[in-house]
Design an enzyme around this catalytic site. Structure first.
Site, PDB file in Angstrom:
ATOM      1  N   GLY A  71       0.847  -1.191   0.000  1.00 18.22           N
ATOM      2  CA  GLY A  71       0.000   0.000   0.000  1.00 18.22           C
ATOM      3  C   GLY A  71       0.876   1.232   0.000  1.00 18.22           C
ATOM      4  N   CYS A  98       5.255  -6.171   1.613  1.00 19.09           N
ATOM      5  CA  CYS A  98       5.608  -4.750   1.625  1.00 19.09           C
ATOM      6  C   CYS A  98       4.921  -4.021   2.785  1.00 19.09           C
ATOM      7  CB  CYS A  98       5.312  -4.134   0.255  1.00 19.09           C
ATOM      8  SG  CYS A  98       6.105  -2.527   0.041  1.00 19.09           S
ATOM      9  N   TYR A  99       3.920  -3.206   2.527  1.00 20.34           N
ATOM     10  CA  TYR A  99       3.207  -2.540   3.622  1.00 20.34           C
ATOM     11  C   TYR A  99       2.643  -3.580   4.603  1.00 20.34           C
ATOM     12  CZ  TYR A  99      -0.055   0.720   5.918  1.00 20.34           C
ATOM     13  OH  TYR A  99      -0.732   1.480   6.829  1.00 20.34           O
ATOM     14  N   HIS A 184       7.979  -7.615  -3.890  1.00 17.60           N
ATOM     15  CA  HIS A 184       6.667  -7.950  -4.477  1.00 17.60           C
ATOM     16  C   HIS A 184       6.737  -9.263  -5.259  1.00 17.60           C
ATOM     17  CE1 HIS A 184       4.477  -4.292  -3.413  1.00 17.60           C
ATOM     18  NE2 HIS A 184       5.692  -3.750  -3.403  1.00 17.60           N
ATOM     19  N   GLU A 186       4.279 -10.800  -6.506  1.00 18.13           N
ATOM     20  CA  GLU A 186       3.179 -10.901  -7.469  1.00 18.13           C
ATOM     21  C   GLU A 186       3.521 -10.352  -8.846  1.00 18.13           C
ATOM     22  OE1 GLU A 186       3.470  -8.973  -4.885  1.00 18.13           O
ATOM     23  OE2 GLU A 186       2.475  -7.037  -5.077  1.00 18.13           O
ATOM     24  N   SER A 238     -24.584 -10.561 -25.588  1.00 20.46           N
ATOM     25  CA  SER A 238     -23.973  -9.627 -26.539  1.00 20.46           C
ATOM     26  C   SER A 238     -23.184 -10.390 -27.592  1.00 20.46           C
ATOM     27  CB  SER A 238     -23.024  -8.690 -25.796  1.00 20.46           C
ATOM     28  OG  SER A 238     -21.904  -9.425 -25.331  1.00 20.46           O
ATOM     29  N   GLY A 239     -22.894 -11.674 -27.290  1.00 21.57           N
ATOM     30  CA  GLY A 239     -22.043 -12.446 -28.191  1.00 21.57           C
ATOM     31  C   GLY A 239     -20.593 -12.412 -27.749  1.00 21.57           C
ATOM     32  N   GLY A 240     -20.287 -11.574 -26.770  1.00 22.71           N
ATOM     33  CA  GLY A 240     -18.932 -11.530 -26.224  1.00 22.71           C
ATOM     34  C   GLY A 240     -18.683 -12.731 -25.321  1.00 22.71           C
ATOM     35  N   VAL A 241     -17.438 -12.845 -24.867  1.00 20.42           N
ATOM     36  CA  VAL A 241     -17.045 -14.005 -24.070  1.00 20.42           C
ATOM     37  C   VAL A 241     -17.900 -14.099 -22.797  1.00 20.42           C
ATOM     38  CG1 VAL A 241     -15.119 -15.140 -22.890  1.00 20.42           C
ATOM     39  CG2 VAL A 241     -14.662 -13.620 -24.813  1.00 20.42           C
ATOM     40  N   ASP A 242     -18.024 -12.978 -22.091  1.00 22.84           N
ATOM     41  CA  ASP A 242     -18.627 -13.037 -20.762  1.00 22.84           C
ATOM     42  C   ASP A 242     -20.097 -13.450 -20.805  1.00 22.84           C
ATOM     43  OD1 ASP A 242     -16.149 -12.038 -20.229  1.00 22.84           O
ATOM     44  OD2 ASP A 242     -16.817  -9.980 -19.930  1.00 22.84           O
ATOM     45  N   LYS A 384     -10.910 -12.448 -16.201  1.00 27.79           N
ATOM     46  CA  LYS A 384     -11.204 -12.758 -17.607  1.00 27.79           C
ATOM     47  C   LYS A 384     -10.595 -14.094 -18.059  1.00 27.79           C
ATOM     48  CE  LYS A 384     -12.881 -10.916 -21.465  1.00 27.79           C
ATOM     49  NZ  LYS A 384     -14.093 -10.096 -21.558  1.00 27.79           N
TER      50      LYS A 384
END
Ligand code: XMP
Length: 528
Positions: A71, A98-99, A184, A186, A238-242, A384
Site C-alpha cells: 500500500g 511490503c506494507y 513484491h 506478485e 452480446s455475443g462476447g465471451v462473458d 477474464k
C-alpha cells in the site's frame, strides 16, 4: 469480536465448501489484484477484501490463510490503514507483502523506519540457510522487485530474519505461521514470485490447489439453482465471451428457464449481429430471442456528446428493451449479466482508497434504479482468463472464448462526439479493415485488443489532384493481460501501412489515419 463463534456458526450452517480459499486484504496497492490473480493461478480460490472489511465479510469464505497487500501509506502516517483486528485474532497463517510486512512488524513490536534511500526496482536478496517453508525449493540468492519508502529496521521478538539486502535489513521475516516480505512476489519482475506465493499457500496454509474450472462450474451450477429456485432468467447476450459463458453456465443449471435475448443495438461491428446469431445457433442448444432495436438506440443517442451521457443512455435503453421483452416472453425474476471480478472490486474498494470512478461500465454502473429484475451475476468472482477457461470447460468453441473484449456501449464510445448512422457505417468499414489486416498478419502479431476509432476532427489532404478535407481515424491496438493496465502494441510497420492504405481507399471520407501510442495509464484503452 467473537471470531471463533462466528466462524464455527458459519461452518455449521454453510454447505460443505469443497475448495480451499485464502483472503487477500487490500491496503491500496496498485498490485493487489495481481496478488489475487497469482493465488488463483496457483489453484487456490481467494477474494480481495478492503482493509476495513469486518470479519463477518471474510468468515463465509472459511479462509485457510490471509495475505496482506502492499500500500502507498507509511504505518506511522496519521490515518494510515491499520491491520484489521481479526487478522491476528483468527489464528490463521498470515503473509504480509511490503506494507503488509511493515504492519506485521509494527503489530508484533518490531521497528519500521524510512529507508535511507527509497527503493524502486530490481534487487537481489540473500536467503538465510535453514530454509523456511516460504523459500522451500528456491536458491539462496533471488532476484526480486522492490517498491518501498519505509522498511523494517528490526524484526519483532520471536521472528527470524529470513532474507536481507544491502538496503533492506529485513527483506523477509518469519515466525511459526506468520511471514512477511519487503519485495513484491506478485509482479513478473520477481521471477520466482509465483513459487513463493505457492509455498505460502501449500506449505504454510496447507491449501490444496483445487480451484479449477470444473470445480467452479459445479459450485456455480448449484448456486444458480439455489438462487433462482423455480424462477425464470432473462439474459442479455452480446455475443462476447462473458455473456456467452454466462449463458452456457446458467443453461446448464436451469435449462430452458433461461431466455437469452440478443439486442441488435446498431452499435455492433461489421457483420457482428449475423455472426452472433449464427454462432449461437451452431453451439448453444437453446432458443435465442433476437431484437432489432437499432432505431431506438440511435434516437436515444441523438444529440449526446458527453461520453458518460452516451454510456448511460445505452445502458438504460438496454434495460428498457429487456423489460419489454420480459413482458412479452415473461414473467422473469432475474436479469443475468456477465459482470466480472475486476468490476466488482472497483465498486467495493475501501472508502479510504476513494477510488475515482473512471468510466461507467454499463455492466455495473449504468443500470437504472427502478429496474424490475433481480440481478444474477454468476461470473462476478472470476477474472477474464478464468472466464475463458470456464467457457472451454463448458465446451464453447475458440471462436467464442478467444474473442477480444468489446465494450457494452459498442461503437458509441468509439465515435467521439455525437453518434450518427453515417458515422457508424464509416467506422464499421474502417474497423473491419483494422481487424482483417491484423488477423491476416498471423497469431504472433495479434494484440490483446485492436480496433478503429472515428475522431470528430477534419484535416486537409490531397487525393488525385484535388484538395480534400476529410475525417481522421485512429487505430488502437494494445497488449494487456486484464485491461487494468495496457501498453500500445508494436504492430509491424507494413501491417500499419496496409491498414492506412486500405482505410483511405475503402472508407469514403477518411483521409488520414493515426496510430495511438498511449499506454494505460495514463490513457484508457477506449477513447471514451
Ligand atoms: P478502458 O477504456 O476503461 O477499458 O481502459 C478497459 C476494457 O473494458 C472494455 N470496456 C467495457 N466493457 N462495458 C464493457 O463490458 C463497458 O462499458 C466498457 N467500456 C470499456 C474495453 O473495451 C477494454 O477492454
Amino acid at each position: 469480536m467473537q471470531i471463533e463463534e462466528t466462524a464455527s456458526a458459519e461452518a455449521a450452517n454453510a454447505d460443505e465448501v469443497a475448495i480451499d480459499a485464502v483472503v487477500v486484504v487490500d491496503f491500496g496497492s496498485q498490485y493487489s489484484q495481481l496478488i489475487a490473480r497469482r493465488v488463483r493461478e496457483a489453484g487456490v480460490y481467494c477474494e480481495l477484501v478492503p482493509h476495513d472489511a469486518p470479519w463477518e465479510r471474510v468468515a463465509p469464505l472459511r479462509p485457510k490463510g490471509i495475505i496482506l497487500s502492499g500500500g502507498p501509506s507509511s504505518v506511522y502516517d496519521p490515518g494510515a490503514p491499520r491491520l484489521p483486528e481479526w487478522v491476528i485474532a483468527s489464528g490463521l497463517p498470515v503473509f504480509g507483502i511490503c506494507y503488509g510486512l511493515q504492519l506485521l512488524a509494527q503489530a508484533f513490536g518490531g521497528e519500521v523506519a524510512p529507508a535511507r534511500r527509497k527503493e524502486y526496482g530490481p534487487a537481489t536478496i540473500e536467503v538465510a540457510a535453514g530454509s523456511f517453508p516460504l523459500f522451500a525449493g528456491l536458491p539462496n540468492r533471488l532476484d526480486v522487485w522492490m517498491s518501498h519508502g519505509d522498511h523494517v529496521e528490526q524484526a519483532p521478538p520471536g521472528f527470524a530474519v529470513v532474507a536481507s539486502t544491502a538496503n533492506a535489513p529485513v527483506a523477509a521475516m518469519a515466525s511459526d505461521r506468520i511471514a512477511g516480505i519487503q519485495f513484491h512476489p506478485e509482479v513478473a519482475h520477481t521471477p520466482q514470485g509465483a513459487e513463493i506465493i505457492r509455498n505460502f499457500l501449500v506449505n504454510i496454509c496447507g491449501c490444496r490447489p483445487n480451484w479449477t474450472p470444473d470445480s467452479f462450474i459445479d459450485r456455480a451450477v448449484a448456486e444458480i439453482r439455489e438462487t433462482v429456485g423455480d424462477g425464470r432468467v432473462l439474459l442479455g447476450l452480446s455475443g462476447g465471451v462473458d455473456s456467452s459463458v454466462a449463458a452456457a453456465l446458467i443453461h446448464r443449471a436451469i435449462a430452458d428457464r433461461l431466455t437469452p435475448v440478443f439486442v441488435d443495438n446498431g452499435l455492433l461491428r461489421l457483420g457482428e449481429a449475423d455472426l452472433v446469431r449464427d454462432v449461437f445457433a451452431r453451439h448453444f442448444g437453446m432458443r435465442l430471442v433476437s431484437v432489432d432495436a437499432r432505431r431506438r438506440f440511435l434516437d436515444r443517442l441523438a444529440g449526446l456528446v458527453d461520453p458518460e451521457a452516451k454510456r448511460k443512455a445505452v445502458g438504460e435503453t438496454f434495460i428498457r428493451v429487456f423489460e419489454e421483452e420480459a413482458r412479452s416472453h415473461g414473467p422473469f425474476d432475474f436479469l443475468a449479466q456477465g459482470t466480472l471480478y475486476p468490476d466488482v472490486i472497483e465498486s467495493t474498494t475501501a472508502d479510504t482508497k476513494a477510488a475515482a470512478k473512471i468510466k461507467t461500465h454499463h455492466n455495473v454502473g449504468g443500470l437504472p434504479e427502478d429496474m424490475q429484475f433481480r440481478l444474477l451475476e454468476p461470473l462476478k468472482f472470476l477474472f477474464k482468463d478464468e472466464v475463458r477457461a470456464v467457457g472451454r470447460a463448458l465446451g464453447l468453441p475458440d471462436e467464442i472464448v478467444e474473442r477480444q473484449p468489446f465494450p457494452g456501449p459498442g461503437l458509441a464510445v468509439r465515435i467521439l462526439g455525437e453518434v450518427t448512422e453515417p458515422d457508424l457505417d464509416l467506422l464499421r468499414q474502417a474497423d473491419a479493415i483494422v481487424r482483417a489486416e491484423i488477423e491476416a498478419a498471423g497469431p504472433d502479431h495479434r494484440p490483446w485488443q485492436y480496433f478503429a476509432v472515428l475522431l470528430p476532427v477534419r484535416s486537409v489532404g490531397v487525393m488525385g489532384d484535388y484538395r480534400t478535407y476529410g475525417r481522421v481515424c485512429a487505430v488502437r491496438a494494445v497488449a494487456s493481460a486484464d485491461a487494468m493496465t495496457a501498453d500500445w502494441a508494436r504492430l509491424p510497420y507494413d501491417v500499419l501501412g496496409r491498414i492506412s492504405n486500405r482505410i483511405v481507399n475503402e472508407a469514403p471520407g477518411i483521409t488520414r489515419v493515426v496510430f495511438d501510442i498511449s499506454s494505460k495509464p495514463p490513457a484508457t484503452i477506449e477513447w471514451e
